[in-house]
Design a protein around this motif. Structure first.
Motif, PDB file in Angstrom:
ATOM      1  N   HIS A 116     -11.027   8.008 -38.327  1.00  6.46           N
ATOM      2  CA  HIS A 116     -11.724   9.097 -39.016  1.00  6.46           C
ATOM      3  C   HIS A 116     -12.628   8.572 -40.123  1.00  6.46           C
ATOM      4  O   HIS A 116     -13.788   8.993 -40.240  1.00  6.46           O
ATOM      5  N   GLU A 119     -15.595   6.855 -38.694  1.00  6.42           N
ATOM      6  CA  GLU A 119     -16.479   7.863 -38.098  1.00  6.42           C
ATOM      7  C   GLU A 119     -17.319   8.555 -39.173  1.00  6.42           C
ATOM      8  O   GLU A 119     -18.480   8.898 -38.930  1.00  6.42           O
ATOM      9  N   GLN A 120     -16.749   8.729 -40.371  1.00  6.53           N
ATOM     10  CA  GLN A 120     -17.517   9.341 -41.461  1.00  6.53           C
ATOM     11  C   GLN A 120     -18.676   8.439 -41.878  1.00  6.53           C
ATOM     12  O   GLN A 120     -19.767   8.927 -42.213  1.00  6.53           O
ATOM     13  N   LYS A 123     -21.349   8.960 -39.333  1.00  3.00           N
ATOM     14  CA  LYS A 123     -22.058  10.220 -39.573  1.00  3.00           C
ATOM     15  C   LYS A 123     -23.053  10.084 -40.719  1.00  3.00           C
ATOM     16  O   LYS A 123     -24.209  10.514 -40.617  1.00  3.00           O
ATOM     17  N   ALA A 124     -22.599   9.473 -41.806  1.00  3.50           N
ATOM     18  CA  ALA A 124     -23.466   9.351 -42.983  1.00  3.50           C
ATOM     19  C   ALA A 124     -24.680   8.480 -42.693  1.00  3.50           C
ATOM     20  O   ALA A 124     -25.773   8.720 -43.224  1.00  3.50           O
ATOM     21  N   ARG A 133     -24.101  14.176 -45.544  1.00  3.39           N
ATOM     22  CA  ARG A 133     -23.839  12.792 -45.919  1.00  3.39           C
ATOM     23  C   ARG A 133     -22.867  12.711 -47.095  1.00  3.39           C
ATOM     24  O   ARG A 133     -21.914  11.924 -47.082  1.00  3.39           O
ATOM     25  N   LYS A 135     -20.646  14.911 -48.056  1.00  2.00           N
ATOM     26  CA  LYS A 135     -19.311  15.362 -47.649  1.00  2.00           C
ATOM     27  C   LYS A 135     -18.598  14.294 -46.823  1.00  2.00           C
ATOM     28  O   LYS A 135     -17.379  14.106 -46.941  1.00  2.00           O
ATOM     29  N   ALA A 136     -19.349  13.574 -46.002  1.00  2.00           N
ATOM     30  CA  ALA A 136     -18.750  12.531 -45.170  1.00  2.00           C
ATOM     31  C   ALA A 136     -18.282  11.336 -45.994  1.00  2.00           C
ATOM     32  O   ALA A 136     -17.301  10.672 -45.641  1.00  2.00           O
ATOM     33  N   SER A 232     -15.364  17.495 -48.987  1.00  2.00           N
ATOM     34  CA  SER A 232     -14.909  16.260 -48.350  1.00  2.00           C
ATOM     35  C   SER A 232     -14.415  16.543 -46.943  1.00  2.00           C
ATOM     36  O   SER A 232     -13.753  17.545 -46.696  1.00  2.00           O
ATOM     37  N   ASN A 233     -14.739  15.621 -46.029  1.00  2.00           N
ATOM     38  CA  ASN A 233     -14.202  15.690 -44.674  1.00  2.00           C
ATOM     39  C   ASN A 233     -12.853  14.992 -44.566  1.00  2.00           C
ATOM     40  O   ASN A 233     -12.177  15.105 -43.541  1.00  2.00           O
ATOM     41  N   THR A 234     -12.466  14.252 -45.611  1.00  3.46           N
ATOM     42  CA  THR A 234     -11.264  13.423 -45.548  1.00  3.46           C
ATOM     43  C   THR A 234     -10.327  13.780 -46.687  1.00  3.46           C
ATOM     44  O   THR A 234     -10.606  13.471 -47.850  1.00  3.46           O
TER      45      THR A 234
END
Length: 439
Positions: A116, A119-120, A123-124, A133, A135-136, A232-234
């Motif tokens: 994860h 992967e962030q 994405k960024a 970006r 948030k990732a 945040s995504n994490t």
């Protein structure tokens, strides 16, 4: 035991045991995930291993109901019972936590966290949307004990290394937050080393918020009770553990926090054929009580669990043969924690003397202790081999996020093509003579 004297049956929903102190290093890629787990059937060749769950225990009939992975539940009679179900993540009814949170109690979660996070970064590096970006690249860790501090230290280390391979992502673009309701982190190693750990993490750019809780995290919008809000995504949840809630269904005497209440011999209170140990047991701390603390209990850590297991095994045999039970007594030997590659804290207790270490030497102590405590010689060799290779080879920064849905691509290729819609009937063409008249 003598040959044929008894049958030992182990019931577990997983066919392997996880050495949890190595989960942060597995999440960072320092150890292969397969080397952190021990297959039960391989290390317990003389035991009967059933993959399933115990749903109920009838103490009057001495029968346990087993729910296997597939098929109907069935009853399994027993003469002696050992309760060692461990602990689960301690959570609170925080809006969004169940949907957004990532735990760190199993190897699956450690692998998922690693994939994860990488992967962030992907994405960024691939988007032009600044909000997506940001948030990732924001990572929130809740809980400042061993699990939280070690995990954020290892993951930050991995992300720092991985950023070298991204053109538009730098460590300065990332934001790491460590949140805890307590007034210090790493309480297990004492206030001075805990303060050092906090300063060390802050020196690496980690924002540490103490005496702070999380109010909500719906859709990744994290709201802290100190007024801070981030997207945040994490969101990694490592805010302590609690005994397995299934214990409440077994009719056993439980302590105020849900642990099985045991005597100093590890026998469950009020019984002479049930024992309990490890994270799900409330075991009196004999050494602490002799020192004057009447409410001393053994903490839920590997140091006690490994030693309790040996005493418990001997006591079960003694119970079978009518011999007296032995008390479990162990003085704390200290604690070690890794905060990333070549970084750590350690407190070694030798009698009345406490030796406090930090930095690279403490990190060596952390690896040496847990490397030797890792069950089976096979796994010890593999873990030390991983560490040795890591000294000469660069860390792997590959995200295998597709592991979570391995059949998705094949399904897309194999699923039946949609049937074409029926063509609409077109009006008949006008005769040539009528076209000419219309002209």
């Amino acid at each position: 035991m003598r040959y044929g004297e008894a049958t030992v049956t182990v019931v577990d929903p997983r066919s392997y045991m996880t050495y949890q102190p190595f989960l942060p290093e597995a999440a960072a890629g320092s150890i292969s995930p397969r080397h952190v787990v021990v297959p039960l059937r391989r290390v317990l060749p003389k035991a009967e291993v059933l993959t399933g769950r115990v749903t109920t225990i009838d103490q009057d009939r001495k029968v346990a109901t087993i729910a296997p992975l597939v098929g109907e539940a069935y009853e399994l009679p027993f003469d002696y019972l050992v309760i060692a179900m461990g602990a689960v993540s301690r959570t609170f009814p925080i809006p969004g936590l169940a949907e957004q949170g990532i735990g760190m109690k199993g190897i699956e979660e450690a692998i998922g966290l690693r994939n994860h996070v990488l992967e962030q970064l992907d994405k960024a590096d691939s988007t032009t949307d600044e909000e997506v970006r940001r948030k990732a690249l924001t990572f929130v860790f809740v809980g400042g004990g061993f699990a939280g501090a070690e995990t954020i230290g290892e993951v930050e280390d991995m992300a720092r290394d991985a950023a070298k391979y991204y053109k538009s992502v730098k460590r300065e673009d990332m934001r790491f937050l460590l949140v805890d309701v307590a007034d210090k982190i790493l309480p297990e190693v004492g206030p001075k080393l805990g303060a050092y750990g906090k300063e060390h993490l802050e020196g690496r750019g980690v924002e540490v918020y103490l005496k702070t809780g999380m109010d909500s995290c719906v859709d990744g919008h994290v709201v802290l009770n100190n007024g801070l809000e981030v997207d945040s995504n994490t969101i990694v949840w490592t805010a302590g553990v609690k005994p397995n809630p299934a214990l409440a269904r077994f009719g056993l005497p439980l302590g105020p926090r849900g642990h099985v209440d045991t005597q100093t011999t590890l026998q469950v209170q009020g019984t002479d054929y049930i024992w309990a140990a490890g994270d799900n047991a409330q075991v009196p701390d004999v050494v602490g009580r002799k020192a004057g603390n009447e409410n001393a209990w053994c903490p839920p850590n590997a140091q006690h669990a490994l030693r309790q297991a040996k005493v418990l095994g001997d006591n079960v045999i003694s119970g079978m043969r009518g011999f007296p039970q032995k008390e479990y007594s162990h003085a704390n030997k200290g604690a070690v924690a890794g905060l990333g590659l070549h970084k750590g804290v350690a407190m070694i207790v030798m009698g009345k003397m406490k030796i406090k270490l930090k930095g690279r030497l403490a990190w060596y102590m952390h690896r040496a202790y847990h490397g030797m405590a890792m069950p089976t010689f096979n796994r010890k060799i593999r873990v030390f081999a991983d560490w040795t290779l890591g000294m000469f080879l660069k860390r792997e920064v590959v995200s295998l996020g597709a592991m979570e849905t391995p059949r998705e691509e094949f399904y897309e290729a194999a699923k039946p093509a949609p049937k074409p819609a029926a063509a609409k009937a077109e009006p008949a063409a006008a005769p040539v003579e009528e076209k000419a008249k219309a002209s």
